[in-house]
Design a protein around this motif. Structure first.
Motif, PDB file in Angstrom:
ATOM      1  N   PHE A 242     -15.083   4.718   2.944  1.00  0.00           N
ATOM      2  CA  PHE A 242     -14.991   6.127   3.336  1.00  0.00           C
ATOM      3  C   PHE A 242     -13.788   6.789   2.662  1.00  0.00           C
ATOM      4  CE2 PHE A 242     -13.660   9.562   6.145  1.00  0.00           C
ATOM      5  CZ  PHE A 242     -14.857  10.204   6.440  1.00  0.00           C
ATOM      6  N   ALA A 243     -12.618   6.163   2.757  1.00  0.00           N
ATOM      7  CA  ALA A 243     -11.406   6.753   2.199  1.00  0.00           C
ATOM      8  C   ALA A 243     -11.401   6.713   0.677  1.00  0.00           C
ATOM      9  CB  ALA A 243     -10.180   6.034   2.745  1.00  0.00           C
ATOM     10  N   GLU A 244     -11.969   5.663   0.099  1.00  0.00           N
ATOM     11  CA  GLU A 244     -11.975   5.549  -1.352  1.00  0.00           C
ATOM     12  C   GLU A 244     -12.806   6.646  -2.009  1.00  0.00           C
ATOM     13  OE1 GLU A 244     -10.431   2.740  -3.634  1.00  0.00           O
ATOM     14  OE2 GLU A 244      -9.229   3.633  -2.035  1.00  0.00           O
ATOM     15  N   ARG A 245     -13.850   7.097  -1.311  1.00  0.00           N
ATOM     16  CA  ARG A 245     -14.630   8.222  -1.850  1.00  0.00           C
ATOM     17  C   ARG A 245     -13.825   9.512  -1.824  1.00  0.00           C
ATOM     18  NH1 ARG A 245     -18.892   5.492   0.956  1.00  0.00           N
ATOM     19  NH2 ARG A 245     -18.561   6.784   2.807  1.00  0.00           N
ATOM     20  N   LEU A 246     -12.962   9.622  -0.828  1.00  0.00           N
ATOM     21  CA  LEU A 246     -12.166  10.841  -0.669  1.00  0.00           C
ATOM     22  C   LEU A 246     -10.908  10.814  -1.524  1.00  0.00           C
ATOM     23  CD1 LEU A 246     -11.446  13.476   0.927  1.00  0.00           C
ATOM     24  CD2 LEU A 246     -10.367  11.971   2.635  1.00  0.00           C
ATOM     25  N   SER A 247     -10.129   9.743  -1.396  1.00  0.00           N
ATOM     26  CA  SER A 247      -8.828   9.637  -2.072  1.00  0.00           C
ATOM     27  C   SER A 247      -8.597   8.196  -2.489  1.00  0.00           C
ATOM     28  CB  SER A 247      -7.701  10.092  -1.133  1.00  0.00           C
ATOM     29  OG  SER A 247      -7.872  11.420  -0.706  1.00  0.00           O
ATOM     30  N   PRO A 248      -9.130   7.780  -3.617  1.00  0.00           N
ATOM     31  CA  PRO A 248      -8.972   6.381  -4.021  1.00  0.00           C
ATOM     32  C   PRO A 248      -7.517   6.004  -4.249  1.00  0.00           C
ATOM     33  CG  PRO A 248      -9.909   7.699  -5.799  1.00  0.00           C
ATOM     34  CD  PRO A 248      -9.913   8.574  -4.586  1.00  0.00           C
ATOM     35  N   PHE A 249      -7.177   4.833  -3.766  1.00  0.00           N
ATOM     36  CA  PHE A 249      -5.821   4.324  -3.970  1.00  0.00           C
ATOM     37  C   PHE A 249      -5.691   3.892  -5.434  1.00  0.00           C
ATOM     38  CE2 PHE A 249      -2.415   1.213  -3.961  1.00  0.00           C
ATOM     39  CZ  PHE A 249      -1.486   1.780  -3.108  1.00  0.00           C
ATOM     40  N   PRO A 250      -4.595   4.262  -6.099  1.00  0.00           N
ATOM     41  CA  PRO A 250      -4.445   3.916  -7.520  1.00  0.00           C
ATOM     42  C   PRO A 250      -4.269   2.413  -7.715  1.00  0.00           C
ATOM     43  CG  PRO A 250      -2.444   4.940  -6.676  1.00  0.00           C
ATOM     44  CD  PRO A 250      -3.471   5.075  -5.599  1.00  0.00           C
ATOM     45  N   THR A 251      -5.167   1.816  -8.462  1.00  0.00           N
ATOM     46  CA  THR A 251      -5.141   0.373  -8.678  1.00  0.00           C
ATOM     47  C   THR A 251      -3.804  -0.087  -9.248  1.00  0.00           C
ATOM     48  OG1 THR A 251      -7.533   0.366  -9.031  1.00  0.00           O
ATOM     49  CG2 THR A 251      -6.320  -1.534  -9.835  1.00  0.00           C
ATOM     50  N   GLY A 252      -3.213   0.732 -10.099  1.00  0.00           N
ATOM     51  CA  GLY A 252      -1.939   0.364 -10.705  1.00  0.00           C
ATOM     52  C   GLY A 252      -0.800   0.239  -9.716  1.00  0.00           C
ATOM     53  N   ALA A 253      -0.976   0.785  -8.506  1.00  0.00           N
ATOM     54  CA  ALA A 253       0.084   0.726  -7.495  1.00  0.00           C
ATOM     55  C   ALA A 253      -0.036  -0.490  -6.590  1.00  0.00           C
ATOM     56  CB  ALA A 253       0.078   2.004  -6.655  1.00  0.00           C
ATOM     57  N   LEU A 254      -1.089  -1.300  -6.759  1.00  0.00           N
ATOM     58  CA  LEU A 254      -1.278  -2.455  -5.881  1.00  0.00           C
ATOM     59  C   LEU A 254      -0.091  -3.422  -5.898  1.00  0.00           C
ATOM     60  CD1 LEU A 254      -5.074  -3.217  -6.361  1.00  0.00           C
ATOM     61  CD2 LEU A 254      -3.950  -2.415  -4.272  1.00  0.00           C
ATOM     62  N   PRO A 255       0.540  -3.702  -7.046  1.00  0.00           N
ATOM     63  CA  PRO A 255       1.706  -4.597  -7.013  1.00  0.00           C
ATOM     64  C   PRO A 255       2.833  -4.073  -6.121  1.00  0.00           C
ATOM     65  CG  PRO A 255       0.876  -4.398  -9.251  1.00  0.00           C
ATOM     66  CD  PRO A 255       0.145  -3.376  -8.433  1.00  0.00           C
ATOM     67  N   ARG A 256       2.918  -2.767  -5.959  1.00  0.00           N
ATOM     68  CA  ARG A 256       3.957  -2.210  -5.092  1.00  0.00           C
ATOM     69  C   ARG A 256       3.689  -2.564  -3.632  1.00  0.00           C
ATOM     70  NH1 ARG A 256       4.694   3.988  -6.942  1.00  0.00           N
ATOM     71  NH2 ARG A 256       6.686   3.755  -5.841  1.00  0.00           N
ATOM     72  N   LEU A 257       2.411  -2.716  -3.282  1.00  0.00           N
ATOM     73  CA  LEU A 257       2.075  -3.130  -1.917  1.00  0.00           C
ATOM     74  C   LEU A 257       2.564  -4.547  -1.652  1.00  0.00           C
ATOM     75  CD1 LEU A 257      -1.588  -1.834  -1.446  1.00  0.00           C
ATOM     76  CD2 LEU A 257       0.579  -0.633  -1.068  1.00  0.00           C
ATOM     77  N   THR A 258       2.472  -5.396  -2.656  1.00  0.00           N
ATOM     78  CA  THR A 258       2.970  -6.755  -2.510  1.00  0.00           C
ATOM     79  C   THR A 258       4.480  -6.762  -2.306  1.00  0.00           C
ATOM     80  OG1 THR A 258       1.180  -7.569  -3.937  1.00  0.00           O
ATOM     81  CG2 THR A 258       3.055  -9.030  -3.588  1.00  0.00           C
ATOM     82  N   ALA A 259       5.188  -5.970  -3.112  1.00  0.00           N
ATOM     83  CA  ALA A 259       6.644  -5.918  -3.010  1.00  0.00           C
ATOM     84  C   ALA A 259       7.105  -5.374  -1.661  1.00  0.00           C
ATOM     85  CB  ALA A 259       7.204  -5.058  -4.142  1.00  0.00           C
ATOM     86  N   LEU A 260       6.306  -4.485  -1.058  1.00  0.00           N
ATOM     87  CA  LEU A 260       6.640  -3.894   0.244  1.00  0.00           C
ATOM     88  C   LEU A 260       5.878  -4.580   1.380  1.00  0.00           C
ATOM     89  CD1 LEU A 260       6.592  -0.108  -0.743  1.00  0.00           C
ATOM     90  CD2 LEU A 260       8.599  -1.393   0.015  1.00  0.00           C
ATOM     91  N   GLY A 261       5.476  -5.820   1.145  1.00  0.00           N
ATOM     92  CA  GLY A 261       4.603  -6.502   2.091  1.00  0.00           C
ATOM     93  C   GLY A 261       5.150  -6.652   3.490  1.00  0.00           C
ATOM     94  N   ASP A 262       6.489  -6.584   3.657  1.00  0.00           N
ATOM     95  CA  ASP A 262       7.066  -6.714   4.993  1.00  0.00           C
ATOM     96  C   ASP A 262       7.175  -5.374   5.713  1.00  0.00           C
ATOM     97  OD1 ASP A 262       9.029  -5.694   3.291  1.00  0.00           O
ATOM     98  OD2 ASP A 262      10.668  -6.772   4.277  1.00  0.00           O
ATOM     99  N   ARG A 263       6.720  -4.288   5.048  1.00  0.00           N
ATOM    100  CA  ARG A 263       6.833  -2.964   5.679  1.00  0.00           C
ATOM    101  C   ARG A 263       5.519  -2.189   5.663  1.00  0.00           C
ATOM    102  NH1 ARG A 263      10.870   0.234   3.119  1.00  0.00           N
ATOM    103  NH2 ARG A 263      11.394  -1.296   1.523  1.00  0.00           N
TER     104      ARG A 263
END
Length: 308
Positions: free
Chosen positions: A242-263
């Motif tokens: 549902f959200a990806e059709r509206l506002s897809p999360f930028p694939t290039g930012a996925l590594p940042r999710l790993t770095a912020l994994g504790d927050r």
């Protein structure tokens, strides 16, 4: 790394509550967790919640004109019980005022709801109005553990002077604030990262949890989380079909999710979601960021933040 925009075929949408609960429990059981911690669930006075549902049904402007069928329209006790069946150890009663004079009344209701509802974290809210610091302090002193702010619905500037003392109080108390401040699903006058950056410049220790990961300004809110150690993001609706059709999360930012994994914290928007609860969990798993990351997001980060 898998492409999170190309999920496998969805299971049948029609299932019994027992079947859905079993599927959710299997998810966290596979991860070796004792359950889930969901920081973004909505419980509010019934007449207020019905108005919210009517707004979604009517495709109000803030829904972005999207069809938004509410999946969980059960009565309050049944909805709370369903979260228990899912194995949600702790959840919130996210509620928010849209006009002056409403927040204190909502806070009284939420305090009572938390007292009578196992698993609910005592939630409170606020609005830019005279006396806001007083009732925020009252809520803190009576045990509020998390606040909700909704910049889009409230149509206010979070950096305005009326809220400044309240932000300072909450920063000092170390109480998290789940704040809908991104411009999705439809922008508001004061949504976006700039007002939040102003708030954090004044109150760098404020524990803001950016709802929906700041959708659609994902990367700008990731910038703020990287700059301020107490800023967190919740996953509410993000990465789902549902959200990806509206506002897809930028694939290039996925590594940042790993770095912020504790927050990064699990959020769902239950019951106001147009799909089964388990879809949020499946969407996070599809990111393929590892089981350690998934365990932290779905339970451990929230458990640590709230001392569970």
């Amino acid at each position: 790394m898998n492409d999170h925009r190309t999920p496998p075929a969805d299971p049948a949408s029609e299932r019994s509550a027992g079947e859905e609960a079993a599927e959710v429990r299997r998810f966290w059981g596979r991860l070796g967790l004792p359950g889930l911690v969901d920081v973004h669930t909505h419980f509010m006075p019934e007449r207020v919640l019905r108005k919210v549902w009517e707004y979604f049904d009517a495709l109000g402007p803030l829904t972005g004109g999207l069809s938004w069928p509410i999946t969980y329209r059960q009565e309050e006790a049944e909805r709370a019980g369903l979260l228990g069946e899912f194995g949600v150890r702790a959840f919130t009663s996210m509620l928010y005022p849209h006009k002056p004079g409403m927040a204190r009344w909502l806070n009284g209701w939420a305090a009572d709801f938390a007292r009578r509802t196992p698993g609910c974290l005592h939630t409170a809210t606020l609005y830019p109005e005279p006396g806001v610091e007083t009732y925020v302090r009252e809520a803190v002193e009576t045990g509020a553990r998390v606040f909700k702010a909704h910049v889009q619905v409230g149509a206010y500037d979070p950096a305005g002077e009326l809220l400044d003392p309240a932000w300072g109080l909450l920063a000092e108390a170390g109480i998290p604030v789940v704040i809908h401040c991104g411009s999705g699903p439809a922008p508001g006058k004061h949504t976006g990262p700039e007002p939040i950056a102003q708030v954090l410049a004044r109150h760098p220790r404020l524990r803001l949890i950016v709802a929906h990961m700041g959708m659609p300004e994902y990367e700008e809110f990731l910038d703020l989380a990287e700059r301020y150690a107490e800023v967190r993001l919740d996953t509410t609706m993000t990465f789902t079909d549902f959200a990806e059709r509206l506002s897809p999360f930028p694939t290039g930012a996925l590594p940042r999710l790993t770095a912020l994994g504790d927050r990064i914290l699990l959020g769902s928007d239950f019951p106001n979601i147009p799909y089964p609860y388990v879809r949020q969990l499946q969407a996070l798993e599809r990111l393929d960021l590892g089981q350690e990351w998934l365990r932290a997001v779905c339970h451990d980060n929230g458990a640590r933040l709230f001392g569970l």
